[in-house]
Design a protein around this motif. Structure first.
Motif, PDB file in Angstrom:
ATOM      1  N   HIS A 529       7.172  23.465  -7.852  1.00 19.44           N
ATOM      2  CA  HIS A 529       8.054  24.684  -7.881  1.00 19.44           C
ATOM      3  C   HIS A 529       8.801  24.880  -6.526  1.00 19.44           C
ATOM      4  O   HIS A 529       8.051  24.720  -5.456  1.00 19.44           O
ATOM      5  CB  HIS A 529       6.943  25.717  -8.003  1.00 19.44           C
ATOM      6  N   ALA A 530      10.042  25.120  -6.514  1.00 21.63           N
ATOM      7  CA  ALA A 530      10.686  25.770  -5.417  1.00 21.63           C
ATOM      8  C   ALA A 530      11.612  26.734  -5.502  1.00 21.63           C
ATOM      9  O   ALA A 530      11.888  27.025  -6.699  1.00 21.63           O
ATOM     10  CB  ALA A 530      11.631  24.382  -5.001  1.00 21.63           C
ATOM     11  N   PRO A 531      11.727  27.602  -4.402  1.00 20.65           N
ATOM     12  CA  PRO A 531      12.747  28.897  -4.694  1.00 20.65           C
ATOM     13  C   PRO A 531      14.110  28.491  -5.153  1.00 20.65           C
ATOM     14  O   PRO A 531      14.571  27.253  -4.675  1.00 20.65           O
ATOM     15  CB  PRO A 531      12.641  29.465  -3.281  1.00 20.65           C
ATOM     16  N   CYS A 532      14.502  29.354  -5.968  1.00 15.94           N
ATOM     17  CA  CYS A 532      15.984  29.072  -6.383  1.00 15.94           C
ATOM     18  C   CYS A 532      16.912  30.291  -5.792  1.00 15.94           C
ATOM     19  O   CYS A 532      16.618  31.354  -5.797  1.00 15.94           O
ATOM     20  CB  CYS A 532      16.111  29.037  -7.886  1.00 15.94           C
ATOM     21  N   ALA A 533      17.790  29.678  -4.969  1.00 14.98           N
ATOM     22  CA  ALA A 533      18.728  30.868  -4.440  1.00 14.98           C
ATOM     23  C   ALA A 533      19.537  31.552  -5.097  1.00 14.98           C
ATOM     24  O   ALA A 533      19.849  33.025  -5.015  1.00 14.98           O
ATOM     25  CB  ALA A 533      19.649  30.037  -3.369  1.00 14.98           C
TER      26      ALA A 533
END
Length: 578
Positions: A529-533
């Protein structure tokens, strides 16, 4: 000096009345009986008998409480001690010794201990209501100016907690995860917690859900509402596609059904593609295209269990680079009495993963070119991630503002699209609000709600409302499969990019979820999981603007309440109704 006069209403209250003592507080009963005036008698004398022993459960604390003078020398050291300061009156409210709030034992700060006074009778008439009325009359305007921090309870926030943590960090709001802790705003997600909070909500508090909204947003319930509104105002509600309601008790589903008004799909309806939507499903689950009557017969079991709607399929959508797309916009219903609603300026454009093809018997099962839901698209190998919210030409998820800018370069009338979104949002909100005419007054005034509207445009630029989501997703992360044929690494963000600070804050708010390999149900392969701008740009604008507007409305001292244009000034929201 504040002058208090005797209130005839308070004189009618029995001075010896006290709420029942709970079992876990029984061992402290004797200690409470000895409580009297404290060392700050000079200040307390200005407010009459408040502070003399046990007082009624006033609006300053949900438990029977004690009022004491606030010691400004040690106020900074006791901000987390369970006290709430009343700036203009120099008072603080403390829960009784031993009272337990969830897992936190809250007592009076040492700096404001109240010493026993044998001459202070417990029969003194409480004046907490007078103190509260003075605070509302004289200090409500000052609360916003004095920089009082908004306290947000996120014990039941669910997946919304991450985005709230991100915006609270920038705004300086306080988050509390204790279940029964005092707060200004309660962010709730479960139906059980909604009804529990609604019963004990105080006039000085707000809750993020309107009880009953979930049932109204159910696909069957909402379709009935739209059908009724089309009969009352057919010219205004033309944005709702033709729909057929199939309640759970429907049994016969073959081509001999003829009457649309009796919620039966006529055989001639299949001359155009239809789309099947289970009543309680979300995230695209259970949705399928219907080309022939026997396609509907195969859904017999799904209809018997929960019911469904069959809706006209918009078969000539407006395409972006050959891809079908729809729009998610957010509407804040600030209050029902009076009706006030605001529209978030930012939204999400969600694109399919495969080029659009007109529905046919050959491609009806290819949902990747017909459904735009991220929960479906993220498992497609051709899904394209992007971390540039300002670029409306790349990615399967883009911001509404960048998409409008890109459409304008293609020659589309973006003002017409924007105006249709406002009209659809306003008409839908007014229709839904009319269903709460019998709701309790405190629900109409103290509960707000964020709705997610899904809108699609046809090739002529006409807007259609697909559905309304009661709990729109505020997840701010993207999923990247770590194994399998479509494995990819999360996108890197340049430290110099404008999105870098909020991306770092989001990664910190996600905690271990953003660092380790995950095997949750978000993807069928092990993933990260990674942040989505793009998500952050739209959802932080909505959440930050919502809490800012709620805070301004909470501290306002005007009657009638301030209009939405005043409350939304400088935020990511704009006035829609009221």
């Amino acid at each position: 000096m504040v002058q208090l006069t005797t209130s005839p209403l308070l004189d009618m209250v029995s001075p010896r009345w006290s709420p029942p003592v709970k079992k876990f507080e029984a061992r402290h009963a004797s200690e409470r009986e000895k409580t009297g005036l404290g060392q700050n008698a000079a200040k307390l004398s200005e407010i009459g008998t408040t502070g003399k022993g046990r007082c009624l459960p006033c609006l300053d604390h949900k438990r029977p409480s004690l009022h004491g003078a606030w010691d400004s020398n040690t106020a900074g050291n006791n901000q987390n001690a369970g006290s709430r300061s009343l700036p203009s009156l120099g008072l603080s409210v403390f829960s009784r010794p031993g009272a337990v709030d969830g897992k936190t034992k809250r007592t009076r700060p040492d700096s404001a201990k109240l010493s026993a006074s044998p001459k202070s009778p417990l029969t003194a008439k409480p004046t907490c209501t007078k103190v509260r009325s003075l605070m509302v009359a004289h200090t409500s305007r000052d609360l916003g100016e004095c920089g009082k921090s908004l306290v947000v309870n996120v014990s039941d926030a669910g997946r919304n907690r991450t985005v709230i943590s991100v915006v609270a960090r920038d705004e300086g709001w306080q988050l509390d995860s204790t279940i029964d802790a005092e707060a200004d705003v309660y962010v709730v997600s479960t139906e059980k917690e909604v009804h529990r909070r609604a019963r004990c909500l105080q006039p000085s508090q707000r809750m993020s859900q309107i009880p009953g909204m979930r049932n109204l947003c159910n696909k069957i319930g909402f379709a009935k509402l739209m059908r009724r509104m089309q009969r009352l105002d057919p010219e205004r509600f033309t944005f709702w596609p033709r729909s057929y309601i199939l309640p759970p008790e429907t049994v016969a589903l073959s081509q001999h059904m003829l009457d649309e008004d009796s919620d039966i799909v006529p055989s001639d309806a299949f001359h155009e593609p239809l789309i099947f939507k289970p009543a309680n499903a979300s995230c695209g689950h259970g949705i399928s295209l219907l080309m022939k009557p026997w396609d509907l017969d195969k859904k017999r079991d799904a209809i018997k269990s929960n019911g469904a709607i069959v809706q006209e399929y918009i078969s000539s959508p407006l395409l972006l680079q050959g891809l079908k797309w729809d729009l998610r916009v957010y509407v804040l219903v600030l209050s029902l009495q009076p009706l006030r609603a605001l529209l978030c300026k930012e939204g999400l454009a969600r694109l399919c993963c495969e080029p659009y093809m007109a529905p046919s018997m050959m491609n009806k099962a290819n949902i990747s070119c017909h459904l735009t839901n991220y929960s479906i698209s993220k498992c497609c190998g051709s899904y394209s991630h992007t971390n540039d919210p300002a670029d409306g030409s790349r990615g399967n998820k883009r911001t509404w503002s960048s998409t409008l800018a890109f459409l304008e370069t293609l020659g589309h009338d973006v003002n017409l699209l924007r105006d249709q979104v406002r009209e659809i949002a306003a008409a839908t909100t007014e229709a839904m609000a009319s269903e709460f005419s019998r709701a309790e007054v405190h629900v109409k005034r103290n509960c707000f709600h964020i709705l997610g509207l899904d809108i699609i445009f046809n090739e002529e630029g006409r807007g259609w409302l697909l559905e309304v989501n009661c709990h729109p997703s505020f997840c701010i992360d993207s999923v990247f499969p770590a194994e399998g044929p479509f494995a990819e690494a999360p996108l890197e963000v340049s430290p110099d990019s404008p999105e870098a600070p909020v991306m770092m804050a989001a990664r910190a708010a996600m905690g271990a979820k953003a660092k380790k390999l995950c095997r949750c149900l978000a993807h069928h392969w092990p993933h990260r999981h990674a942040p989505c701008a793009v998500d952050l740009a739209a959802k932080t604008a909505c959440m930050s603007g919502t809490l800012e507007v709620v805070q301004r409305d909470l501290y306002a001292a005007t009657c009638p309440p301030p209009c939405c244009a005043e409350l939304a000034a400088g935020t990511g929201l704009e006035a829609l109704i009221g």
